[in-house]
Enzyme design. Structure first.
Site, PDB file in Angstrom:
ATOM      1  N   GLU A 102     -44.331  23.608 -26.870  1.00 24.83           N
ATOM      2  CA  GLU A 102     -43.722  24.940 -26.879  1.00 24.83           C
ATOM      3  C   GLU A 102     -42.256  24.888 -27.287  1.00 24.83           C
ATOM      4  O   GLU A 102     -41.553  23.916 -27.010  1.00 24.83           O
ATOM      5  CB  GLU A 102     -43.822  25.559 -25.488  1.00 24.83           C
ATOM      6  CG  GLU A 102     -45.251  25.602 -24.990  1.00 24.83           C
ATOM      7  CD  GLU A 102     -45.424  26.427 -23.737  1.00 24.83           C
ATOM      8  OE1 GLU A 102     -46.557  26.783 -23.451  1.00 24.83           O
ATOM      9  OE2 GLU A 102     -44.433  26.710 -23.052  1.00 24.83           O
ATOM     10  N   CYS A 115     -34.763  26.436 -27.447  1.00 27.91           N
ATOM     11  CA  CYS A 115     -35.102  25.411 -26.466  1.00 27.91           C
ATOM     12  C   CYS A 115     -36.252  24.584 -27.046  1.00 27.91           C
ATOM     13  O   CYS A 115     -37.344  25.105 -27.264  1.00 27.91           O
ATOM     14  CB  CYS A 115     -35.508  26.135 -25.174  1.00 27.91           C
ATOM     15  SG  CYS A 115     -36.066  25.039 -23.886  1.00 27.91           S
ATOM     16  N   CYS A 122     -44.942  15.421 -20.000  1.00 26.95           N
ATOM     17  CA  CYS A 122     -43.841  14.584 -19.502  1.00 26.95           C
ATOM     18  C   CYS A 122     -44.403  13.619 -18.468  1.00 26.95           C
ATOM     19  O   CYS A 122     -45.174  14.025 -17.596  1.00 26.95           O
ATOM     20  CB  CYS A 122     -42.751  15.455 -18.879  1.00 26.95           C
ATOM     21  SG  CYS A 122     -41.388  14.471 -18.213  1.00 26.95           S
ATOM     22  N   CYS A 126     -42.022  15.435 -11.963  1.00 25.27           N
ATOM     23  CA  CYS A 126     -41.234  16.178 -10.956  1.00 25.27           C
ATOM     24  C   CYS A 126     -42.162  17.251 -10.396  1.00 25.27           C
ATOM     25  O   CYS A 126     -42.837  17.942 -11.169  1.00 25.27           O
ATOM     26  CB  CYS A 126     -40.020  16.834 -11.603  1.00 25.27           C
ATOM     27  SG  CYS A 126     -38.959  15.642 -12.422  1.00 25.27           S
ATOM     28  N   CYS A 129     -42.100  21.135 -11.422  1.00 27.57           N
ATOM     29  CA  CYS A 129     -42.085  21.443 -12.857  1.00 27.57           C
ATOM     30  C   CYS A 129     -43.503  21.464 -13.431  1.00 27.57           C
ATOM     31  O   CYS A 129     -44.260  20.503 -13.267  1.00 27.57           O
ATOM     32  CB  CYS A 129     -41.239  20.386 -13.571  1.00 27.57           C
ATOM     33  SG  CYS A 129     -41.367  20.438 -15.373  1.00 27.57           S
ATOM     34  N   CYS A 350     -37.632  28.065 -17.839  1.00 20.42           N
ATOM     35  CA  CYS A 350     -37.537  26.632 -17.525  1.00 20.42           C
ATOM     36  C   CYS A 350     -38.685  26.197 -16.636  1.00 20.42           C
ATOM     37  O   CYS A 350     -38.975  26.836 -15.626  1.00 20.42           O
ATOM     38  CB  CYS A 350     -36.282  26.352 -16.711  1.00 20.42           C
ATOM     39  SG  CYS A 350     -34.826  26.276 -17.678  1.00 20.42           S
TER      40      CYS A 350
HETATM   41  N1  SAH Z   1     -36.849  16.646 -18.814  1.00 22.17           N
HETATM   42  C1  SAH Z   1     -35.578  17.210 -18.971  1.00 22.17           C
HETATM   43  C2  SAH Z   1     -35.546  18.460 -19.818  1.00 22.17           C
HETATM   44  C3  SAH Z   1     -36.657  19.434 -19.702  1.00 22.17           C
HETATM   45  S1  SAH Z   1     -36.740  20.372 -18.230  1.00 22.17           S
HETATM   46  C4  SAH Z   1     -34.950  17.468 -17.617  1.00 22.17           C
HETATM   47  O1  SAH Z   1     -35.649  17.374 -16.613  1.00 22.17           O
HETATM   48  O2  SAH Z   1     -33.751  17.720 -17.579  1.00 22.17           O
HETATM   49  C5  SAH Z   1     -35.419  21.556 -18.397  1.00 22.17           C
HETATM   50  C6  SAH Z   1     -34.842  22.004 -17.062  1.00 22.17           C
HETATM   51  O3  SAH Z   1     -35.769  22.884 -16.364  1.00 22.17           O
HETATM   52  C7  SAH Z   1     -34.544  20.888 -16.116  1.00 22.17           C
HETATM   53  O4  SAH Z   1     -33.306  21.064 -15.465  1.00 22.17           O
HETATM   54  C8  SAH Z   1     -35.678  21.010 -15.131  1.00 22.17           C
HETATM   55  O5  SAH Z   1     -35.431  20.368 -13.924  1.00 22.17           O
HETATM   56  C9  SAH Z   1     -35.805  22.487 -14.995  1.00 22.17           C
HETATM   57  N2  SAH Z   1     -37.059  22.952 -14.388  1.00 22.17           N
HETATM   58  C10 SAH Z   1     -38.244  22.318 -14.399  1.00 22.17           C
HETATM   59  N3  SAH Z   1     -39.174  23.064 -13.747  1.00 22.17           N
HETATM   60  C11 SAH Z   1     -38.567  24.191 -13.339  1.00 22.17           C
HETATM   61  C12 SAH Z   1     -39.010  25.356 -12.665  1.00 22.17           C
HETATM   62  N4  SAH Z   1     -40.285  25.537 -12.310  1.00 22.17           N
HETATM   63  N5  SAH Z   1     -38.108  26.339 -12.427  1.00 22.17           N
HETATM   64  C13 SAH Z   1     -36.827  26.212 -12.839  1.00 22.17           C
HETATM   65  N6  SAH Z   1     -36.349  25.128 -13.503  1.00 22.17           N
HETATM   66  C14 SAH Z   1     -37.216  24.128 -13.754  1.00 22.17           C
HETATM   67 FE1  SF4 Z   2     -40.195  15.982 -16.985  1.00 19.19          FE
HETATM   68 FE2  SF4 Z   2     -40.199  18.418 -15.911  1.00 19.19          FE
HETATM   69 FE3  SF4 Z   2     -39.065  16.388 -14.607  1.00 19.19          FE
HETATM   70 FE4  SF4 Z   2     -37.899  17.359 -16.851  1.00 19.19          FE
HETATM   71  S1  SF4 Z   2     -38.199  18.449 -14.895  1.00 19.19           S
HETATM   72  S2  SF4 Z   2     -38.214  15.218 -16.274  1.00 19.19           S
HETATM   73  S3  SF4 Z   2     -39.749  17.918 -18.022  1.00 19.19           S
HETATM   74  S4  SF4 Z   2     -41.238  16.580 -15.114  1.00 19.19           S
END
Ligand code: SAH
Ligand code: SF4
Length: 364
Positions: A102, A115, A122, A126, A129, A350
Site C-alpha cells: 500500500e 507514505c 513486516c 509489533c 500494528c 498508520c
Molecule cells: N516499520 C517502521 C515504519 C512503518 S510503521 C516503524 O515502525 O517505524 C509507521 C509508524 O506507524 C510507526 O511509528 C508505527 O509504530 C506506527 N504504527 C503502527 N501501527 C499503528 C497503529 N495501529 N496506530 C498508530 N500508529 C501505528
Molecule cells: Fe513493522 Fe509495524 Fe513494527 Fe513498523 S510498527 S516495525 S511496520 S511491525
C-alpha cells in the site's frame, strides 16, 4: 508456450532501469559506451517525463535505443486499486505476484506527503500494528519502492490534482532498515536533481530501531529520522515491540544521537513517534519518564492516537489523556505534536496497512 517462456527469460536477463540508483545507472550506461551527460538525459526521460519506452525517446539515436532495448527496460509497477478518503487522503494498492502493498497520499495545507512501503508485510511483529500482525513476505526492490512515487505523481497529474508530492515518509508497510540497500538507493533517486529532486529535509525514514543498520545509515545517506519509540522504558517496549529485546532503548538512542551529529537534515532534532495505547504507555509517570529519557537529545515528539484494526486487543488513549500527556512534555520543553488521523475511514492511517481492501474499491 515455448516462445512465451523464452520471452520471459529474456526479460529476466534485462535490467529494469528503475532498479538503478544514479551511480549504478551511470555505470550501466557507461558500459553501453555512453558519456556522463547521457545519465541526465535518461533520468529526465524516466523521472521527469515518466517515459517507459526507449522508442519514444526521440533525442536518443536509434542505434543507442536498440542497445538499450537489448539489455534493459523501464517498468513501474502499476497501482491496481484506489480508495479515496473523505479528507482527500488516497490509498493505492500495488499487486506484486499476488502479494499486496500500500501507498498513501496525504494532502495538507502546505505540503503533500506520500507514505511509501519498503517491504511486503513486516517481520517485526509489533503487536499494536496491523502490518506486523500480517506476517512478512519479502523486501521490496528499488524499482518497487520507486514505482510508488512514479505512479503517484503520474496519477495526480492525470487527475489534475495540483498538490504534487513534496514529502515522502517511509511509514507504509515494512521496516525500512531491514531493507537498507534498496531503501537507500531509492532515496538517492528521490533526492537526485534529475530524479524526483526532493530536499533531504522532506524525506523521513521511520524505524523501530535496527541498531546495526542505523549505524551504517550515517555513512550512506542523510535524511530525516523518525524513531518509533512508543514506550518510556524497556519493560513496556519489550511488551509491545519484540525487537526491543535485541536492540533496547538506550542502544537505539545512542545510535540515533550519532546519526544526529552527522546529519544536516535533522537540525531541528530527531522525531520520536509515540503511539498512545490506553493503560499501557499513557500515564503521567510515563510522560515524565519519557521526558527524562530524551532530555539530552534534541527531539520532537509525535503522539499518535492508536488506529484500530480487526482482532486487536488494544484501545487508543482518549483525547483528554493524550492532551494531558502532551502538556507534561511541553512543560518540560519538548516540541510535542498530536498527530491527526488521516484516512482512517479507508484504513489508510498508520499501522492499518495490510494490503487488503474491503470496500469502496475503484479498479484502475
Ligand atoms: N516499520 C517502521 C515504519 C512503518 S510503521 C516503524 O515502525 O517505524 C509507521 C509508524 O506507524 C510507526 O511509528 C508505527 O509504530 C506506527 N504504527 C503502527 N501501527 C499503528 C497503529 N495501529 N496506530 C498508530 N500508529 C501505528
Ligand atoms: Fe513493522 Fe509495524 Fe513494527 Fe513498523 S510498527 S516495525 S511496520 S511491525
Amino acid at each position: 508456450m515455448k516462445q512465451h517462456a523464452n520471452a520471459l527469460n529474456n526479460c529476466n536477463n534485462k535490467i529494469n532501469l528503475l532498479d538503478l540508483n544514479p551511480k549504478d545507472l551511470y555505470y550501466f550506461l557507461n558500459s553501453l559506451g555512453q558519456k556522463t551527460f547521457f545519465v541526465k538525459q535518461m533520468m529526465n526521460w524516466i523521472y521527469k517525463n515518466k517515459c517507459d519506452d526507449f522508442n519514444k525517446m526521440f533525442n536518443i539515436s536509434i542505434k543507442t535505443r536498440e542497445k538499450l532495448n537489448k539489455q534493459s527496460y523501464i517498468f513501474a509497477n502499476k497501482f491496481i486499486e484506489e480508495k479515496m478518503s473523505s479528507d482527500g487522503t488516497i490509498k493505492w494498492i500495488t499487486s506484486l505476484n499476488n502479494q499486496k502493498i500500500e501507498t498513501v497520499y496525504i494532502p495538507e495545507k502546505n505540503r503533500s506527503t506520500l507514505c511509501v512501503s519498503s517491504q511486503i508485510g513486516c517481520p517485526l511483529k509489533c503487536n499494536f500494528c496491523a502490518t506486523g500482525q500480517q506476517g512478512f513476505n519479502r523486501n521490496l526492490k528499488v524499482s518497487e519502492i520507486i514505482s510508488q512515487v512514479w505512479q503517484a505523481n503520474k496519477i495526480l497529474k492525470e487527475k489534475k490534482i495540483k498538490k504534487s508530492i513534496t514529502n515522502i515518509v517511509f511509514m507504509g508497510m515494512g521496516e525500512p532498515l531491514l531493507n537498507l540497500n534498496n531503501v537507500v538507493s531509492a532515496i538517492k533517486i528521490m533526492l537526485d536533481e534529475n530524479g524526483f529532486y526532493l530536499s533531504k529535509r522532506r524525506i523521513t525514514l521511520s524505524t523501530s530501531g535496527i541498531v546495526p543498520a542505523l549505524n551504517q545509515l550515517r555513512n550512506m545517506i542523510d535524511v530525516c529520522l523518525a524513531i518509533s519509540l512508543h514506550a518510556s522504558n524497556d519493560k513496556i517496549r519489550n511488551l509491545i515491540m519484540p525487537i526491543n529485546k535485541r536492540y533496547n532503548i538506550q542502544l537505539i538512542l545512542n545510535s540515533a544521537l550519532k546519526y544526529l551529529k552527522y546529519s544536516k537534515s535533522n537540525r531541528g532534532g530527531i522525531t520520536f513517534e509515540y503511539v498512545m495505547l490506553h493503560g499501557i504507555n499513557d500515564s503521567n509517570e510515563n510522560a515524565v519518564e519519557l521526558a527524562f529519557l530524551l532530555k539530552k537529545i534534541p527531539s520532537k515528539i509525535n503522539l499518535i492516537p492508536w488506529n484500530p484494526f480487526l482482532n486487536s486487543n488494544f484501545s487508543s488513549s482518549n483525547i483528554n489523556r493524550i492532551n494531558i500527556f502532551a502538556n507534561i512534555l511541553k512543560r518540560k520543553g519538548f516540541t510535542t505534536v498530536i498527530r491527526k488521523n488521516r484516512g482512517n475511514d479507508i484504513n489508510a492511517a498508520c499501522g492499518q496497512l495490510t494490503g487488503k481492501i474491503t470496500n469502496r474499491i475503484k479498479k484502475l
